[in-house]
Motif scaffolding. Structure first.
Motif, PDB file in Angstrom:
ATOM      1  N   SER A   8     -17.448   1.426  28.011  1.00  0.00           N
ATOM      2  CA  SER A   8     -16.801   1.911  26.626  1.00  0.00           C
ATOM      3  C   SER A   8     -18.375   1.762  25.685  1.00  0.00           C
ATOM      4  CB  SER A   8     -16.027   1.189  26.213  1.00  0.00           C
ATOM      5  OG  SER A   8     -15.216   1.732  24.756  1.00  0.00           O
ATOM      6  N   TYR A  10     -19.945   2.851  22.466  1.00  0.00           N
ATOM      7  CA  TYR A  10     -20.075   3.224  20.597  1.00  0.00           C
ATOM      8  C   TYR A  10     -20.710   4.026  20.484  1.00  0.00           C
ATOM      9  CZ  TYR A  10     -15.214   0.043  20.757  1.00  0.00           C
ATOM     10  OH  TYR A  10     -14.321  -0.274  21.549  1.00  0.00           O
ATOM     11  N   ARG A  11     -21.004   5.358  20.323  1.00  0.00           N
ATOM     12  CA  ARG A  11     -21.453   6.135  19.309  1.00  0.00           C
ATOM     13  C   ARG A  11     -22.021   5.427  17.437  1.00  0.00           C
ATOM     14  NH1 ARG A  11     -18.652  10.307  21.689  1.00  0.00           N
ATOM     15  NH2 ARG A  11     -19.945  10.568  24.196  1.00  0.00           N
ATOM     16  N   ILE A  13     -18.965   3.566  13.827  1.00  0.00           N
ATOM     17  CA  ILE A  13     -18.073   1.894  13.645  1.00  0.00           C
ATOM     18  C   ILE A  13     -18.110   2.737  12.857  1.00  0.00           C
ATOM     19  CG2 ILE A  13     -17.162   0.508  13.946  1.00  0.00           C
ATOM     20  CD1 ILE A  13     -18.809  -0.498  16.583  1.00  0.00           C
ATOM     21  N   LEU A  19     -11.435  -1.592  13.659  1.00  0.00           N
ATOM     22  CA  LEU A  19     -12.569  -2.368  14.983  1.00  0.00           C
ATOM     23  C   LEU A  19     -11.702  -3.579  15.657  1.00  0.00           C
ATOM     24  CD1 LEU A  19     -13.882  -1.429  17.394  1.00  0.00           C
ATOM     25  CD2 LEU A  19     -16.034  -2.165  16.437  1.00  0.00           C
ATOM     26  N   GLU A  53     -26.048   0.416  19.205  1.00  0.00           N
ATOM     27  CA  GLU A  53     -23.852   0.245  19.160  1.00  0.00           C
ATOM     28  C   GLU A  53     -23.138  -0.711  20.238  1.00  0.00           C
ATOM     29  OE1 GLU A  53     -22.100   0.722  16.718  1.00  0.00           O
ATOM     30  OE2 GLU A  53     -23.131   1.945  15.105  1.00  0.00           O
ATOM     31  N   ARG A  54     -21.744  -1.226  19.552  1.00  0.00           N
ATOM     32  CA  ARG A  54     -21.151  -2.322  20.704  1.00  0.00           C
ATOM     33  C   ARG A  54     -20.635  -1.784  22.028  1.00  0.00           C
ATOM     34  NH1 ARG A  54     -18.292  -6.468  20.416  1.00  0.00           N
ATOM     35  NH2 ARG A  54     -16.302  -6.572  21.703  1.00  0.00           N
ATOM     36  N   VAL A  78     -13.993   4.687  15.368  1.00  0.00           N
ATOM     37  CA  VAL A  78     -14.931   4.915  15.544  1.00  0.00           C
ATOM     38  C   VAL A  78     -15.045   5.231  16.533  1.00  0.00           C
ATOM     39  CG1 VAL A  78     -14.590   2.349  16.522  1.00  0.00           C
ATOM     40  CG2 VAL A  78     -13.698   3.446  18.030  1.00  0.00           C
ATOM     41  N   ASP A  79     -16.017   6.208  16.828  1.00  0.00           N
ATOM     42  CA  ASP A  79     -16.807   7.475  18.236  1.00  0.00           C
ATOM     43  C   ASP A  79     -17.098   6.360  18.968  1.00  0.00           C
ATOM     44  OD1 ASP A  79     -16.999   9.373  19.273  1.00  0.00           O
ATOM     45  OD2 ASP A  79     -19.040   9.848  18.014  1.00  0.00           O
ATOM     46  N   ARG A  80     -16.028   6.814  20.308  1.00  0.00           N
ATOM     47  CA  ARG A  80     -16.771   6.370  21.376  1.00  0.00           C
ATOM     48  C   ARG A  80     -16.702   7.294  23.211  1.00  0.00           C
ATOM     49  NH1 ARG A  80     -11.951   1.476  23.245  1.00  0.00           N
ATOM     50  NH2 ARG A  80     -10.350   3.151  23.480  1.00  0.00           N
TER      51      ARG A  80
END
Length: 89
Positions: A8, A10-11, A13, A19, A53-54, A78-80
């Motif tokens: 996963s 993340y693009r 947050i 989150l 990012e994460r 988020v966008d992931r």
């Protein structure tokens, strides 16, 4: 049967609090479903157009097991990019 890996990335947050609340619930739930965290957090280094990012990587015993957990929603906090790949034997 080959193991499966949940990756996963993340693009962005948009809501750190959402989150954090998700992670508090999802972490134990994923572990209870057989997931084993291999890596999670911010990247140590970024290469080839990556973003700061994460990233989360979990291992499951099978793709089917990982996919069932992937159906859980995080909403629009988020966008992931979530991918499940089969391990090589």
């Amino acid at each position: 049967m080959a193991k499966a890996y949940w990756v996963s990335a993340y693009r962005s947050i948009r809501n750190q609090e959402a989150l954090a609340a998700y992670a508090k619930l999802a972490g134990p739930a994923l572990q209870a479903a057989g997931g084993r965290f291999l890596a999670r957090g911010m990247p140590a280094r970024i290469y080839e157009g990556g973003i700061q990012e994460r990233l989360v990587i979990l291992e499951f015993d099978s793709v089917a097991q990982a996919y069932q957990q992937a159906l859980r929603a995080l909403g629009d906090a988020v966008d992931r990019d979530l991918r499940i790949v089969e391990g090589v034997a």
